[in-house]
Design a protein around this motif. Structure first.
Motif, PDB file in Angstrom:
ATOM      1  N   SER A   1      29.581  21.034   2.810  1.00  0.00           N
ATOM      2  CA  SER A   1      28.445  20.191   2.421  1.00  0.00           C
ATOM      3  C   SER A   1      28.847  18.727   2.364  1.00  0.00           C
ATOM      4  O   SER A   1      28.105  17.846   2.824  1.00  0.00           O
ATOM      5  N   LEU A   2      30.010  18.455   1.815  1.00  0.00           N
ATOM      6  CA  LEU A   2      30.493  17.079   1.757  1.00  0.00           C
ATOM      7  C   LEU A   2      30.688  16.499   3.153  1.00  0.00           C
ATOM      8  O   LEU A   2      30.405  15.315   3.381  1.00  0.00           O
TER       9      LEU A   2
ATOM     10  N   TYR B   1      31.030  23.968  -0.544  1.00  0.00           N
ATOM     11  CA  TYR B   1      31.089  22.611  -1.095  1.00  0.00           C
ATOM     12  C   TYR B   1      31.796  21.641  -0.147  1.00  0.00           C
ATOM     13  O   TYR B   1      31.233  20.580   0.183  1.00  0.00           O
TER      14      TYR B   1
ATOM     15  N   LEU C   1      27.407   9.717  -2.573  1.00  0.00           N
ATOM     16  CA  LEU C   1      28.862   9.949  -2.607  1.00  0.00           C
ATOM     17  C   LEU C   1      29.612   8.657  -2.869  1.00  0.00           C
ATOM     18  O   LEU C   1      30.647   8.650  -3.529  1.00  0.00           O
TER      19      LEU C   1
ATOM     20  N   ILE D   1      23.916  18.229  -3.326  1.00  0.00           N
ATOM     21  CA  ILE D   1      24.638  17.114  -2.725  1.00  0.00           C
ATOM     22  C   ILE D   1      23.640  16.121  -2.147  1.00  0.00           C
ATOM     23  O   ILE D   1      22.754  16.496  -1.373  1.00  0.00           O
TER      24      ILE D   1
ATOM     25  N   ARG E   1      28.886  13.125   4.304  1.00  0.00           N
ATOM     26  CA  ARG E   1      29.686  11.966   4.730  1.00  0.00           C
ATOM     27  C   ARG E   1      29.425  11.560   6.183  1.00  0.00           C
ATOM     28  O   ARG E   1      29.950  10.567   6.654  1.00  0.00           O
TER      29      ARG E   1
END
Length: 156
Positions: free
Chosen positions: A50-51, A47, A153, A78, A55
């Motif tokens: 992945s962020l 996770y 996001l 995501i 980003r």
């Protein structure tokens, strides 16, 4: 290229071999863990990695777990990520050419380091097909699904 990497205990050793190879090729790798073969929970590592891709802190992600599907399930939730499980170089080529995948998921219990490195090499050096209308159209349709069902996001 900046690469985010993550694994669970089942992918720890293979992740290390891939990381070493990527760095030898001049890539900058951020390893989100795990840091050992001790039993752990995959989402704790995939996770955050992945962020980082979502980003823009990394251009691509390579995640290794037991069979690859757990990582793909997490990453594909995501916005902005397209994760593909690849078990051979042919699939890696198509995952880039046909879907413009930005996350590669591998199974440390399924493939050995020799084929894994071939897969990574092909995936890293294959560009998406942008001059054939049917592939462009299909990628746009998948992105439209993400637009409809996933939050950016910045909206969370």
């Amino acid at each position: 290229m900046k690469i985010a990497m993550a694994s669970d205990h089942a992918g720890f050793e293979l992740k290390g071999e891939i990381k070493e190879w990527l760095e030898s090729q001049g890539h900058e790798v951020t390893d989100f863990g795990t840091g050992s073969k001790a039993s752990c929970d995959l989402p704790d590592y995939v996770y955050p990695a992945s962020l980082a891709v979502a980003r823009g802190e990394a251009e691509r992600g390579i995640f290794v777990d037991g069979v690859g599907y757990g990582s793909a399930l997490i990453a594909n939730r995501i916005y902005g990520l397209t994760a593909a499980v690849c078990q051979d170089p042919f699939c890696a080529k198509l995952a880039r050419q046909h879907t413009d995948s930005n996350v590669l998921c591998l199974g440390g219990k399924i493939i050995g380091s020799g084929i894994a490195l071939d897969i990574v090499n092909v995936w890293m050096h294959t560009d998406p097909i942008t001059d054939v209308e049917k592939y462009v159209r299909r990628v746009k349709k998948v992105k439209a699904i993400s637009e409809k069902h996933l939050k950016k996001l910045s909206e969370i």
